[in-house]
Design a protein around this motif. Sequence first.
Motif, PDB file in Angstrom:
ATOM      1  N   THR A 138       8.850   5.872 -14.651  1.00 55.47           N
ATOM      2  CA  THR A 138       9.794   6.772 -13.987  1.00 55.47           C
ATOM      3  C   THR A 138       9.855   6.507 -12.480  1.00 55.47           C
ATOM      4  O   THR A 138      10.940   6.522 -11.886  1.00 55.47           O
ATOM      5  N   ASP A 156      16.512   4.903 -19.968  1.00 59.73           N
ATOM      6  CA  ASP A 156      15.109   5.104 -20.316  1.00 59.73           C
ATOM      7  C   ASP A 156      14.959   5.005 -21.829  1.00 59.73           C
ATOM      8  O   ASP A 156      15.852   5.399 -22.569  1.00 59.73           O
ATOM      9  N   GLU A 157      13.833   4.495 -22.279  1.00 61.02           N
ATOM     10  CA  GLU A 157      13.574   4.345 -23.716  1.00 61.02           C
ATOM     11  C   GLU A 157      14.749   3.631 -24.366  1.00 61.02           C
ATOM     12  O   GLU A 157      15.349   4.107 -25.325  1.00 61.02           O
TER      13      GLU A 157
HETATM   14 MG    MG Z   1       8.892   7.506 -19.582  1.00 61.70          MG
END
Ligand code: MG
Length: 696
Positions: A303, A397-398
């Motif tokens: 992050t 993200d992901e």
């Molecule tokens: Mg994460």
Amino acid sequence: MYHLNLSKLTGLSSIKLDALAKEGIHHAQDLLFFFPRRYLDRSNVKKIEQLRGLGEEVTIAGTITHIGEQGFKAKKRLEIVVKDETGGIKAVWFKGAYYMKKRFNVGQKIALFGTVKQFGRHLSMAHPETDDINKESNLADFSTIVAIYPSGQHFHKARVYNSNIQQWIAQLLNHPSLRHLFPEFLPEYILTSYGYPNRTEAIRAIHNPSSHDSHKQALKRFKFEEFFLFQLSMERIHSERLAAKAGPSLTKNTPNTRHYFEHLLPFKLTPGQKKALIDIQDDVRSGRQMNRLIQGDVGAGKTAVAMGALLMAVDNGFQGALVAPTEILAEQHYATLKEAFSQLDISIRLLVGGQKAGLRRDVLTDIEGGGCNIVIGTHAVIQKEVRFHNLGMVVIDEQHRFGVQQRAALLHKANNPHMLVMSATPIPRSLAMSLYADLDISLIKGLPEGRKTIRTAIRSEKKRTDVYHFVEQEIKDGGQIYIIYPLIEESEALDLKDATAGYEKICERFPSARVALLHGRIPSEEKDAIMQSFAKGEIDILVSTTVIEVGVNVPNASVMIIEHAERFGLSQLHQLRGRIGRGTRQSYCILMPNHAVSKSGAVRLKTMERTTDGFEIAEVDLKLRGPGDFLGTKQSGLPDFRFGDIIQDQDLLELAKKQARELIEQDFLLSKQEHLELKHFFESYHREKKLFYGLA
Ligand code: MG
Ligand code: ADP
């Protein structure tokens, strides 16, 4: 390409032709690519007296002394006795006795090759391959390695026997135009440097190997050629990307980026985080569009890297977007960034599915007008109505939770914005290299300092009391607990019952603890409220379905109990376990299998117990599930390989990549003829595999 009709071969009736077609063999090329299932080494000739029985695969040569049939009609079996000067052995056929019988005469010299079995004192072979060695001509190839072909489903009825296939293939291999039928396309210099046989030699060595080595080398060559074509297409995509797109040039790092990382960041970056940020900075200053994958295990601190990328966009007057696969994760990122950037003059907005119409309209206007600098959201951000003022940086993200198309849609929201995708699914290197030819990769190795290795244990139902005692103790010590129930889409209702019932039991068992239940059906706002109180330490035990599987970050959580642990996949277990051990507390993961555990289930649980290394876990997962399932979707874009195995033949895959890259970079390596041949093959390969990797 030169074609030869199979019906031209002798001994191929229309019935047999039909059977071949049903097995997908239509052309001469298909037949040549019908590779043997295994080989019998006839050179391993033994005297009968030497046979020790029991599974030995040998050849013996002798004279038929007896031919007899036993049983009736369909159950009829044929037995012949063959003797050499040292003893005798029985050969038995349970099927096709009638046809086999016609082949033999008493007094005939034959060779038998097959697996020896022993019944009492008698040796026997069931369905051995036979060779008539009365005939001069057969003596010559009697001591060779013989190909045994797969028996196609339709072969038996059409009486397509191994010997038939051998004969047809022999005709093809002796065909005057074999070279045109089966042309070479690998450049000469590659064949020379790896000692690969040329294509016709190789196909001969597959069907008629003169030695085990020549066969091995031929097979290697075919694996290589397959990988090479694949890697060429990957490299082409890669070089096109490098050549093409200009991206926004983000050269400024004030007033936000520098200030944040020098003064506000609450921790020291790990070397991996630093390197990733430098990679990103180099990319966005290059004038070309960034297309980078950040790979880092759960808890590695991705992050913070995403935040850096977003700040770079904002400092240069562009908008940034951070997209996450679940609402819970989007909300968490929103809270994290709001807090982290509170002293900076940056406007951050949240865009998720369940928002009230008024709020949503307001957010959309803000995004389009440019008042909002950073948008954080779910798939909702991808929707058409979302128009950006000047999007310069997309962070996903992901990313494995998103499809190729969704990433492409995001990129179309602006003129070549930079793209950063982040993944905790540690894809083994060879696979990553192949899959992500269109991405540059930054690897964040290692976790932030001060983390303690999570301890993992498998505990059966019998130990439940102990486990609950432990939970009690841990709560007293100020820790927080997750208890996870599986959620399988097909029976969501049923699993919900599991989690709900589990929740009730926990409430009963821990009357003084603060317990909450979380699952997908709970309205967004409520979900968010629960997560926030858990994050603030106002909840001791969170009973949940897998909605918290990815991304959720509550550093004080120290125990993860997974119910029905045998029902989860390995990467899922790893992700779930990644929810703990994110702070300085010693953390514990307890796997509780509740049902009979399958063999692979046991491997999964044991693997979890043995290691916390995401890469090691991924390797095991990949072996258990195979690449298709491991990557989750067809969108992964990896073709089915016919000969090569991307796990077992990793080295070849890498070799093929190296060669493909070199070839693309140095066109002159090929003669004109070679160039044409390769191009031809490459294009038909590309068409056949319908490759689509381009993200944009
Ligand atoms: Mg994460
Ligand atoms: P992930 O890579 O799984 O997305 P996160 O970015 O959520 O990990 O970070 C996990 C936790 O580690 C967060 O609480 C974050 O604040 C913390 N963290 C990240 N980087 C560092 C660091 N360099 N030192 C200490 N803590 C860090």
